[in-house]
Design an enzyme around this catalytic site. Structure first.
Site, PDB file in Angstrom:
ATOM      1  N   ARG A 134       8.495  49.705 -19.563  1.00 43.95           N
ATOM      2  CA  ARG A 134       7.713  48.633 -20.202  1.00 43.95           C
ATOM      3  C   ARG A 134       7.747  47.329 -19.423  1.00 43.95           C
ATOM      4  O   ARG A 134       7.503  46.259 -19.964  1.00 43.95           O
ATOM      5  CB  ARG A 134       8.149  48.395 -21.643  1.00 43.95           C
ATOM      6  CG  ARG A 134       7.998  49.631 -22.511  1.00 43.95           C
ATOM      7  CD  ARG A 134       7.878  49.304 -23.973  1.00 43.95           C
ATOM      8  NE  ARG A 134       7.615  50.525 -24.713  1.00 43.95           N
ATOM      9  CZ  ARG A 134       8.571  51.346 -25.127  1.00 43.95           C
ATOM     10  NH1 ARG A 134       9.834  51.059 -24.909  1.00 43.95           N
ATOM     11  NH2 ARG A 134       8.255  52.444 -25.763  1.00 43.95           N
ATOM     12  N   LYS A 156      -2.801  40.029 -10.881  1.00 45.44           N
ATOM     13  CA  LYS A 156      -3.645  41.192 -11.191  1.00 45.44           C
ATOM     14  C   LYS A 156      -3.099  42.416 -10.470  1.00 45.44           C
ATOM     15  O   LYS A 156      -2.793  42.361  -9.279  1.00 45.44           O
ATOM     16  CB  LYS A 156      -5.091  40.957 -10.738  1.00 45.44           C
ATOM     17  CG  LYS A 156      -5.851  39.973 -11.602  1.00 45.44           C
ATOM     18  CD  LYS A 156      -7.323  39.941 -11.201  1.00 45.44           C
ATOM     19  CE  LYS A 156      -8.095  38.931 -12.014  1.00 45.44           C
ATOM     20  NZ  LYS A 156      -9.511  38.843 -11.592  1.00 45.44           N
ATOM     21  N   GLU A 198     -11.726  35.582   3.079  1.00 43.45           N
ATOM     22  CA  GLU A 198     -11.260  35.042   1.793  1.00 43.45           C
ATOM     23  C   GLU A 198     -10.746  33.602   1.955  1.00 43.45           C
ATOM     24  O   GLU A 198     -10.863  32.791   1.035  1.00 43.45           O
ATOM     25  CB  GLU A 198     -10.169  35.930   1.177  1.00 43.45           C
ATOM     26  CG  GLU A 198     -10.606  37.366   0.858  1.00 43.45           C
ATOM     27  CD  GLU A 198     -11.390  37.506  -0.462  1.00 43.45           C
ATOM     28  OE1 GLU A 198     -11.735  36.485  -1.078  1.00 43.45           O
ATOM     29  OE2 GLU A 198     -11.659  38.676  -0.841  1.00 43.45           O
ATOM     30  N   LYS A 240      -5.517  28.997  -4.924  1.00 45.90           N
ATOM     31  CA  LYS A 240      -5.517  30.099  -5.889  1.00 45.90           C
ATOM     32  C   LYS A 240      -4.535  29.802  -7.014  1.00 45.90           C
ATOM     33  O   LYS A 240      -4.830  30.020  -8.185  1.00 45.90           O
ATOM     34  CB  LYS A 240      -5.186  31.440  -5.227  1.00 45.90           C
ATOM     35  CG  LYS A 240      -5.201  32.583  -6.243  1.00 45.90           C
ATOM     36  CD  LYS A 240      -5.489  33.940  -5.681  1.00 45.90           C
ATOM     37  CE  LYS A 240      -5.573  34.973  -6.823  1.00 45.90           C
ATOM     38  NZ  LYS A 240      -5.778  36.337  -6.347  1.00 45.90           N
ATOM     39  N   GLU A 250      -8.510  34.782 -16.527  1.00 47.60           N
ATOM     40  CA  GLU A 250      -9.931  34.724 -16.192  1.00 47.60           C
ATOM     41  C   GLU A 250     -10.849  34.645 -17.409  1.00 47.60           C
ATOM     42  O   GLU A 250     -11.740  35.456 -17.592  1.00 47.60           O
ATOM     43  CB  GLU A 250     -10.325  35.921 -15.297  1.00 47.60           C
ATOM     44  CG  GLU A 250     -11.639  35.669 -14.566  1.00 47.60           C
ATOM     45  CD  GLU A 250     -11.904  36.646 -13.437  1.00 47.60           C
ATOM     46  OE1 GLU A 250     -10.942  37.041 -12.752  1.00 47.60           O
ATOM     47  OE2 GLU A 250     -13.078  36.979 -13.237  1.00 47.60           O
ATOM     48  N   ARG A 254     -11.182  30.854 -13.379  1.00 48.71           N
ATOM     49  CA  ARG A 254     -10.697  31.808 -12.377  1.00 48.71           C
ATOM     50  C   ARG A 254     -11.842  32.583 -11.718  1.00 48.71           C
ATOM     51  O   ARG A 254     -11.728  33.037 -10.583  1.00 48.71           O
ATOM     52  CB  ARG A 254      -9.659  32.771 -12.990  1.00 48.71           C
ATOM     53  CG  ARG A 254      -9.009  33.679 -11.963  1.00 48.71           C
ATOM     54  CD  ARG A 254      -7.730  34.346 -12.457  1.00 48.71           C
ATOM     55  NE  ARG A 254      -7.220  35.248 -11.431  1.00 48.71           N
ATOM     56  CZ  ARG A 254      -6.026  35.837 -11.448  1.00 48.71           C
ATOM     57  NH1 ARG A 254      -5.211  35.614 -12.452  1.00 48.71           N
ATOM     58  NH2 ARG A 254      -5.649  36.632 -10.482  1.00 48.71           N
ATOM     59  N   ASN A 258     -14.423  34.427  -7.382  1.00 52.55           N
ATOM     60  CA  ASN A 258     -15.342  35.520  -7.067  1.00 52.55           C
ATOM     61  C   ASN A 258     -16.568  35.060  -6.286  1.00 52.55           C
ATOM     62  O   ASN A 258     -17.539  35.807  -6.176  1.00 52.55           O
ATOM     63  CB  ASN A 258     -15.784  36.225  -8.351  1.00 52.55           C
ATOM     64  CG  ASN A 258     -14.659  37.038  -8.953  1.00 52.55           C
ATOM     65  OD1 ASN A 258     -13.884  37.655  -8.230  1.00 52.55           O
ATOM     66  ND2 ASN A 258     -14.547  37.013 -10.257  1.00 52.55           N
ATOM     67  N   HIS A 261     -18.556  37.557  -4.360  1.00 50.14           N
ATOM     68  CA  HIS A 261     -18.081  38.882  -4.761  1.00 50.14           C
ATOM     69  C   HIS A 261     -19.081  39.690  -5.589  1.00 50.14           C
ATOM     70  O   HIS A 261     -18.999  40.908  -5.622  1.00 50.14           O
ATOM     71  CB  HIS A 261     -16.747  38.783  -5.512  1.00 50.14           C
ATOM     72  CG  HIS A 261     -15.569  38.552  -4.611  1.00 50.14           C
ATOM     73  ND1 HIS A 261     -15.453  37.436  -3.811  1.00 50.14           N
ATOM     74  CD2 HIS A 261     -14.464  39.304  -4.364  1.00 50.14           C
ATOM     75  CE1 HIS A 261     -14.314  37.509  -3.126  1.00 50.14           C
ATOM     76  NE2 HIS A 261     -13.698  38.630  -3.440  1.00 50.14           N
ATOM     77  N   HIS A 265     -19.213  43.117  -3.969  1.00 43.64           N
ATOM     78  CA  HIS A 265     -18.820  44.364  -4.643  1.00 43.64           C
ATOM     79  C   HIS A 265     -19.953  45.386  -4.626  1.00 43.64           C
ATOM     80  O   HIS A 265     -19.715  46.585  -4.467  1.00 43.64           O
ATOM     81  CB  HIS A 265     -18.410  44.076  -6.094  1.00 43.64           C
ATOM     82  CG  HIS A 265     -17.055  43.438  -6.201  1.00 43.64           C
ATOM     83  ND1 HIS A 265     -16.742  42.531  -7.192  1.00 43.64           N
ATOM     84  CD2 HIS A 265     -15.947  43.559  -5.444  1.00 43.64           C
ATOM     85  CE1 HIS A 265     -15.480  42.133  -7.040  1.00 43.64           C
ATOM     86  NE2 HIS A 265     -14.977  42.742  -5.973  1.00 43.64           N
ATOM     87  N   HIS A 279     -13.603  45.023   2.521  1.00 42.81           N
ATOM     88  CA  HIS A 279     -13.853  44.091   1.420  1.00 42.81           C
ATOM     89  C   HIS A 279     -14.205  42.687   1.943  1.00 42.81           C
ATOM     90  O   HIS A 279     -15.190  42.087   1.516  1.00 42.81           O
ATOM     91  CB  HIS A 279     -12.629  44.034   0.501  1.00 42.81           C
ATOM     92  CG  HIS A 279     -12.735  43.009  -0.570  1.00 42.81           C
ATOM     93  ND1 HIS A 279     -13.601  43.133  -1.632  1.00 42.81           N
ATOM     94  CD2 HIS A 279     -12.105  41.817  -0.729  1.00 42.81           C
ATOM     95  CE1 HIS A 279     -13.495  42.060  -2.412  1.00 42.81           C
ATOM     96  NE2 HIS A 279     -12.588  41.249  -1.889  1.00 42.81           N
TER      97      HIS A 279
END
Ligand code: NAD
Ligand code: MG
Length: 383
Positions: A134, A156, A198, A240, A250, A254, A258, A261, A265, A279
């Site tokens: 956990r 994330k 980035e 960041k 987010e 946040r 992106n 992106h 994506h 990427h």
């Protein structure tokens, strides 16, 4: 909110950025030679009995020894767990044996998982740490430029499924991030450039001065200038970290991270997440498109798209969909890209979320892009 003081920096030439999340605040240490001094930072960050390093086969060959020897000396190490290199390791197939390997090594609630590698390892080992017993402590030791400026910070974690990328995951903040800039010396140039995209994104979304600094220093950074690297990594982590501190999950701001992106994506999905398009390369094209669309909609003064793409091109990144022809798959159809965009996690009520710009260093979030404007842009681009 009050930031909890975080432990002191390790000294020497390293720099420290703090992610301010009250009780869960953590330091990001950035500098040369930090792998061989990891144990002292680990000791300060937590009172863990055992640390299990998780890495991939490529990074294991290059950088595991330095870290493992230092942890062993401090009597912190258990046997490392090595998974295959590559995006396909972010899967349930790799997650299950990884969790079992960590249990077999006796990792308990009071122990830590150390993710040594790029974003793939950070996401996979981070996810495993978040569900093992956990939740156990996580230390990120990023070894790609992308991971040092982006994926190791912010909490994330996740894996991919046949339904899409990063659809299964958790928020699990690390307790410590150690970015050893020496590890970048072994990174292939193309991976380095992809991570650099980035970094450029941070300047473009919120700091025009930083973008101007990158225009001056970006090439030196990519060619190995250690001081320039450390500065750009620090600056990126600071940006960041400020955004994550304000909006950890987010629900708003946040999403600015992106920038580029939504397009990026869709291009990656079209390319099948293959090595044909990294990427960061997709983000570089996406950033160009975000500026172009902003100019076409009259949101941003003319000339900005030109300035941004001139810099990206100068460092060897792709900036237009037309350049994708070179990777042997031809060029996508606008409709295909729009279909991919509609599958994005950020689509709400059928409306796409875009990060657009008022200027360099001034991005904003919008759901008001008309589909016809998008189609017009893409049909110009996909030629
Ligand atoms: P990666 O982890 O696959 O690393 C790229 C390649 O470089 C791999 O083959 C790896 O073995 C190799 N490598 C790593 N370090 C090296 C080194 N120092 N020297 C030589 N080779 C080295 O890819 P990445 O670009 O670091 O990360 C991409 C992943 O990160 C994606 O899965 C993406 O979804 C994820 N990501 C996550 C977040 C987040 O916030 N969690 C943010 C951005 C990206
Ligand atoms: Mg990204």
């Amino acid at each position: 909110s009050q930031a909890t003081p975080v432990p002191d920096a390790p000294g020497g030439n390293s720099r420290t950025v703090t992610v301010a999340l009250d009780q869960r605040s953590y330091p990001i240490h950035i500098g040369a030679g930090l792998l061989g001094r990891a144990a002292e930072m680990v000791r300060v960050a937590g009172d863990w009995q055992r640390c299990a390093v998780v890495t991939d086969a490529t990074v294991a060959r290059l950088h595991l020894e330095a870290l493992q020897a230092n942890l062993s000396e401090a009597r912190l190490a258990v046997d490392p767990v090595v998974v295959p290199a590559g995006e396909s390791s972010k899967s349930f197939e790799q997650l299950a044996p990884l969790c079992e390997a960590l249990l077999m090594r006796g990792i308990e609630r009071g122990d830590a998982v150390i993710a040594l590698g790029g974003g793939v390892i950070g996401d996979l080992a981070g996810f495993a740490a978040s569900i093992l017993r956990r939740g156990v402590a996580l230390v990120q030791v990023p070894t790609t430029l992308l991971a040092q400026v982006d994926s190791s910070v912010g909490g994330k974690t996740g894996i991919n499924t046949p339904q899409g990328k990063n659809l299964i995951g958790t928020f699990h903040q690390p307790r410590l991030v150690i970015a050893d800039t020496d590890t970048l010396d072994t990174l292939p140039a193309r991976e380095l450039r992809a991570g650099y995209a980035e970094i450029v994104k941070y300047g473009l979304l919120g700091d025009a001065q930083f973008f101007a600094w990158l225009e001056e220093n970006g090439l030196a950074l990519l060619r190995g200038d250690a001081e320039a690297r450390a500065y750009a990594i620090e600056k990126s982590c600071q940006m960041k970290s400020d955004i994550v501190a304000e909006d950890e999950r987010e629900s708003g701001k946040r999403a600015l991270l992106n920038l580029g992106h939504t397009f990026g994506h869709a291009l990656e999905a079209w390319a099948g997440y293959s090595g044909d398009l990294l990427h960061g390369e997709a983000v570089a094209i996406g950033v160009g498109l975000a500026f172009k669309l902003s100019e076409q909609l009259g949101l941003c003064p003319p000339g900005r798209h030109e300035r941004v793409t001139a810099h990206l091109r100068a460092v060897g990144l792709p900036v237009a969909i037309g350049e994708l022809g070179a990777c042997g798959r031809g060029i996508p159809e606008p409709a295909e890209l729009i279909t991919h965009m509609m599958q994005d996690k950020k689509v709400t009520g059928g409306r796409l979320t875009f990060i657009l710009v008022r200027d360099i260093g001034d991005a904003f979030i919008t759901r008001d892009v008309a589909i016809d404007d998008l189609k017009r842009l893409l049909s110009e681009e996909c030629r």
